[in-house]
Design a protein around this motif. Sequence first.
Motif, PDB file in Angstrom:
ATOM      1  N   PRO A  20      40.655  28.686  40.079  1.00 44.61           N
ATOM      2  CA  PRO A  20      40.282  28.519  41.484  1.00 44.61           C
ATOM      3  C   PRO A  20      41.274  29.226  42.403  1.00 44.61           C
ATOM      4  O   PRO A  20      42.479  29.209  42.152  1.00 44.61           O
ATOM      5  CB  PRO A  20      40.319  27.000  41.691  1.00 44.61           C
ATOM      6  N   SER A  81      24.932  30.637  45.730  1.00 43.79           N
ATOM      7  CA  SER A  81      26.127  31.167  45.070  1.00 43.79           C
ATOM      8  C   SER A  81      27.352  31.211  45.961  1.00 43.79           C
ATOM      9  O   SER A  81      28.465  30.914  45.506  1.00 43.79           O
ATOM     10  CB  SER A  81      25.845  32.572  44.526  1.00 43.79           C
ATOM     11  N   CYS A  82      27.196  31.551  47.243  1.00 35.94           N
ATOM     12  CA  CYS A  82      28.367  31.735  48.104  1.00 35.94           C
ATOM     13  C   CYS A  82      28.969  30.418  48.579  1.00 35.94           C
ATOM     14  O   CYS A  82      30.199  30.281  48.642  1.00 35.94           O
ATOM     15  CB  CYS A  82      28.001  32.596  49.304  1.00 35.94           C
ATOM     16  N   SER A  85      31.099  28.606  45.732  1.00 38.80           N
ATOM     17  CA  SER A  85      32.313  29.372  45.449  1.00 38.80           C
ATOM     18  C   SER A  85      33.249  29.376  46.644  1.00 38.80           C
ATOM     19  O   SER A  85      34.470  29.303  46.493  1.00 38.80           O
ATOM     20  CB  SER A  85      31.953  30.800  45.051  1.00 38.80           C
ATOM     21  N   GLU A  91      35.195  30.560  40.459  1.00 39.09           N
ATOM     22  CA  GLU A  91      34.419  31.700  39.999  1.00 39.09           C
ATOM     23  C   GLU A  91      32.989  31.246  39.698  1.00 39.09           C
ATOM     24  O   GLU A  91      32.774  30.173  39.145  1.00 39.09           O
ATOM     25  CB  GLU A  91      35.105  32.281  38.747  1.00 39.09           C
ATOM     26  N   GLN A  92      31.998  32.033  40.105  1.00 35.12           N
ATOM     27  CA  GLN A  92      30.600  31.599  40.090  1.00 35.12           C
ATOM     28  C   GLN A  92      30.137  31.109  38.726  1.00 35.12           C
ATOM     29  O   GLN A  92      29.472  30.077  38.618  1.00 35.12           O
ATOM     30  CB  GLN A  92      29.708  32.748  40.547  1.00 35.12           C
ATOM     31  N   GLY A  95      31.512  27.787  37.736  1.00 35.58           N
ATOM     32  CA  GLY A  95      30.746  26.733  38.392  1.00 35.58           C
ATOM     33  C   GLY A  95      29.414  26.471  37.713  1.00 35.58           C
ATOM     34  O   GLY A  95      28.925  25.334  37.703  1.00 35.58           O
ATOM     35  N   GLY A 239      28.857  35.229  44.552  1.00 33.60           N
ATOM     36  CA  GLY A 239      29.699  34.051  44.420  1.00 33.60           C
ATOM     37  C   GLY A 239      31.135  34.410  44.090  1.00 33.60           C
ATOM     38  O   GLY A 239      32.082  33.810  44.613  1.00 33.60           O
ATOM     39  N   ASN A 240      31.318  35.399  43.236  1.00 34.28           N
ATOM     40  CA  ASN A 240      32.672  35.794  42.850  1.00 34.28           C
ATOM     41  C   ASN A 240      33.403  36.534  43.952  1.00 34.28           C
ATOM     42  O   ASN A 240      34.626  36.596  43.958  1.00 34.28           O
ATOM     43  CB  ASN A 240      32.629  36.653  41.587  1.00 34.28           C
ATOM     44  N   ARG A 243      34.465  33.609  46.712  1.00 31.92           N
ATOM     45  CA  ARG A 243      35.604  32.745  46.389  1.00 31.92           C
ATOM     46  C   ARG A 243      36.901  33.254  47.004  1.00 31.92           C
ATOM     47  O   ARG A 243      37.899  32.526  47.054  1.00 31.92           O
ATOM     48  CB  ARG A 243      35.766  32.649  44.859  1.00 31.92           C
ATOM     49  N   SER A 316      33.265  41.734  40.500  1.00 32.43           N
ATOM     50  CA  SER A 316      32.706  40.385  40.461  1.00 32.43           C
ATOM     51  C   SER A 316      32.287  40.011  39.054  1.00 32.43           C
ATOM     52  O   SER A 316      32.560  38.917  38.564  1.00 32.43           O
ATOM     53  CB  SER A 316      31.513  40.286  41.412  1.00 32.43           C
TER      54      SER A 316
END
Length: 473
Positions: A20, A81-82, A85, A91-92, A95, A239-240, A243, A316
């Motif tokens: 994280p 996704s966003c 994260s 990291e997507q 999760g 998502g990645n 973060r 990503s």
Amino acid sequence: MSTPRQAAPVEGDAAFTGLPTLRGERIWGFWSFTSVNVGLAIATWAFLTGGTVALFAGARTAIAAGVIGNLIGVVLVALASCLPSGKYGVEQYTGLRGVFGLNGVRALVLVLFPLAAAGWNAILAVMCGRAIVNVINAVAGTAFDPNGGLVIAMALVAIVASWLVLVKGPVSIEWINKIVAPLLAVMSVAMLVLILVQHPWGELAAAPPLQPFGDPGLDWMIAIEIGLGTGFSWWTIMGNLARLTTTQRVAFWPNLIGLFLASVVASMVGTFAALVLGDADPTVWMVPLGGAVLGVLALLFVGFANLTSMVGQTYSGSLAVLRAIGRPAHRLPWSVLAALLFAPAAAVVFWPGVLYDNFFKFIAWVSLVLAPLCGVHLVDFFLLRRRTLHVRGLYEAEGVSRYSYWRGVNPFAFVAVGAGALTYYLLLNPLTYEASSLFRYTSASVPAFLVAGVLHYAFTRLVVVPAGKGGYR
């Protein structure tokens, strides 16, 4: 032996690992993340998407369909996704262990990412190669084949250049996008103005689609479906990137400026140019549109801008691969791992026309998989877990973690995704583009998203929760 965090490069350890992100490691504020989004969205694939829409729709239809399709897809992806994260810095694909299980996510990553990376990076690299070859043709008066050896060579050069940038990590992505994103936006608006000056709106509105099916309802929905597919295609990487943002708001709203608004504007440039010049390939119409000097400069700049998209999506995906493979991947030098991530695309570009000239079919295959994945992801986070994740459990071993399933796999989540994909296929065949009678009223991506989400909710409530799996209690 050093831990992954200790072994990572110094520019922000969590940027290179699946751990994280801490507050001090989140490097992107609102405008920084917006520039990343714009740089990703206005790559030549936006122009190519617009040109592809012009195959089926005229100017008015393309504008409406592009806005509707992109907006729906981008909003759903940003929510699914966003926000998770951005909230937890996770990291997507880490999760997603709470959805598919530890081994389920590994299988998902090792199948999904190489295919997605190979497809998108190959398309971008071929675009870059064709742009350079068209510059050579325009300047030197040559006639190199758009699928010939020089295009392949230039595509490979683009991949190597992207690798060199990726080795420097996300700070280099931010630095390049601070330059590229504003210039791309200015160039897109300038090209739009140039088209409208040379071809008044009445002429644009009257221009017929290039290769329509002839059924207005079907052509309209295909145009929307292309927009939906483009929106859902961002699910694999956003998502990645999110973060590394400072807040959840920063993780969400720049997507609407970049992935939606900037993408739609660039897509309209592609559509209008294709309609008046009769070719969906943006590397073909830039010189006729802008003239020798401006057209060549635009081709060179767009070719360079493609590198930012290749780097962003590959960075990503690298985090997902690191988490899926585990220690063997962490033992590799970052430069070697980055090279391996580009290898699938390097192989695909030896057949440059296979994906590039069938872009609309590629988008359909992408959406067939990603729309149901997005549906399952969103339902799990918002409805089943009520926006709460236990971060420690995402990193604990199978059997110990609260997110444990059956041998590390949640089969019911995969069944839900499979049912969504089958729904898509029955509504629109990505291979032949044959559509059912329902498709013109429903699209294919939206029903696939809904079927997967509803089934995941039902399976979880009726089977997974009573079995005490997945930590839903």
